[in-house]
Design an enzyme around this catalytic site. Structure first.
Site, short mmCIF file in Angstrom:
data_model
loop_
_atom_site.label_atom_id
_atom_site.label_comp_id
_atom_site.label_asym_id
_atom_site.label_seq_id
_atom_site.Cartn_x
_atom_site.Cartn_y
_atom_site.Cartn_z
CB SER A 86 16.07 -20.21 -5.05
OG SER A 86 15.02 -19.53 -5.69
CB ILE A 137 3.02 -26.00 -21.07
CG1 ILE A 137 3.44 -24.53 -21.08
CG2 ILE A 137 1.51 -26.18 -21.21
CD1 ILE A 137 3.07 -23.78 -22.33
CG HIS A 178 3.26 -16.65 -12.19
ND1 HIS A 178 3.85 -17.21 -13.30
CD2 HIS A 178 2.95 -15.37 -12.53
CE1 HIS A 178 3.89 -16.33 -14.26
NE2 HIS A 178 3.35 -15.20 -13.83
C1 GAR Z 1 10.79 -18.40 -9.75
O1 GAR Z 1 10.84 -17.01 -9.77
C2 GAR Z 1 9.38 -18.89 -10.04
O2 GAR Z 1 8.39 -18.04 -9.51
C3 GAR Z 1 9.36 -18.85 -11.54
O3 GAR Z 1 10.61 -19.33 -11.93
C4 GAR Z 1 11.57 -19.00 -10.92
C5 GAR Z 1 12.28 -20.27 -10.53
O4 GAR Z 1 13.32 -20.00 -9.63
N1 GAR Z 1 8.28 -19.65 -12.06
C6 GAR Z 1 7.61 -19.34 -13.15
O5 GAR Z 1 7.85 -18.36 -13.84
C7 GAR Z 1 6.49 -20.30 -13.49
N2 GAR Z 1 5.54 -19.69 -14.34
P1 GAR Z 1 13.87 -21.12 -8.66
O6 GAR Z 1 14.24 -22.30 -9.56
O7 GAR Z 1 15.08 -20.50 -8.04
O8 GAR Z 1 12.80 -21.47 -7.68
#
Ligand code: GAR
Length: 212
Positions: free
Chosen positions: A13, A88, A105
């Site tokens: 997203s 990582i 994040h």
């Molecule tokens: C998001 O909330 C992002 O901030 C988090 O994973 C999700 C991915 O959602 N990232 C982390 O936790 C990295 N440390 P998305 O695939 O819908 O963008």
């Protein structure tokens, strides 16, 4: 050298929000380490170049990261944006792209690095939560902060409701940070980031609100 590489692992997203940030689609490449990542379908629909690099096909992290760097370098990107890239990265990878590797994040860093940020925020009883866009350094979820968005934690919040409200903010601040970078409006001074010609506010956020 005016292009963007977005790295994803799943839903995508934030990647979608970045695809809608006004950067020409033919200057964007999306790379996923997960062949099943939902985001890949959306990127393809937008006619954005996609690459799958399944980390399970590589014997170790260093070798995967080297293969990833090769794919990235072929695009000659100005910026590499991690958008839910749940791996990582090795120190050598991070150092190679120092100053042009960004991450989003779901917490107000340096609070709650790592996983399960919303559950931990609720457990700690914090009143203000949010999300952070930062430059990546070898230390996990740490590095010069470009922009943060803060939201109140509401009395009846669950992990899901909090995550949903934070995600809305992620979709606002990440495209903004990427746009600033592409416009050369970001200056790094040690751990501090200056954004040139942006609006600044000095209003406080209260949670709960003050009595009238
Ligand atoms: C998001 O909330 C992002 O901030 C988090 O994973 C999700 C991915 O959602 N990232 C982390 O936790 C990295 N440390 P998305 O695939 O819908 O963008």
């Amino acid at each position: 050298m005016n292009s963007l590489v977005i790295l994803i692992s799943g839903r995508g997203s934030n990647m979608q929000a970045l695809l809608e940030a006004g950067i020409p689609k033919d200057r964007i490449t999306v790379i996923s380490n997960n062949p099943e990542a939902e985001g890949i379908g959306f990127a393809k629909k937008c006619n954005v170049e996609t690459i799958i690099l399944d980390h399970r096909s590589y014997p170790d992290r260093e070798i995967f990261d080297r293969a990833l760097a090769e794919k990235i370098d072929a695009c000659q990107p100005k910026l590499i944006a991690l958008a839910g890239f749940m791996r990582i990265l090795s120190d050598s990878f991070v150092q190679r792209y120092q100053g042009r590797l960004m991450n989003i994040h779901p917490s107000l860093l340096p609070a709650f690095p790592g996983l399960k940020t919303h559950a931990r925020a609720l457990q700690e009883g914090i009143k203000i939560h949010g999300c952070t866009v930062h430059f990546v350094t070898p230390r996990l979820d740490h590095g010069p902060i470009v922009i943060q968005a803060a939201i109140p934690v509401l009395p009846h919040d669950t992990e899901a409701s909090l995550a949903a409200r934070v995600l809305l903010q992620e979709h606002r601040i990440y495209p903004q940070a990427v746009q600033w970078f592409m416009e050369d409006r970001i200056r790094l001074d040690g751990n501090r980031v200056e954004v040139m010609a942006c609006v600044t506010h000095d209003a406080a956020v209260y949670s709960p609100g003050l009595s009238e």
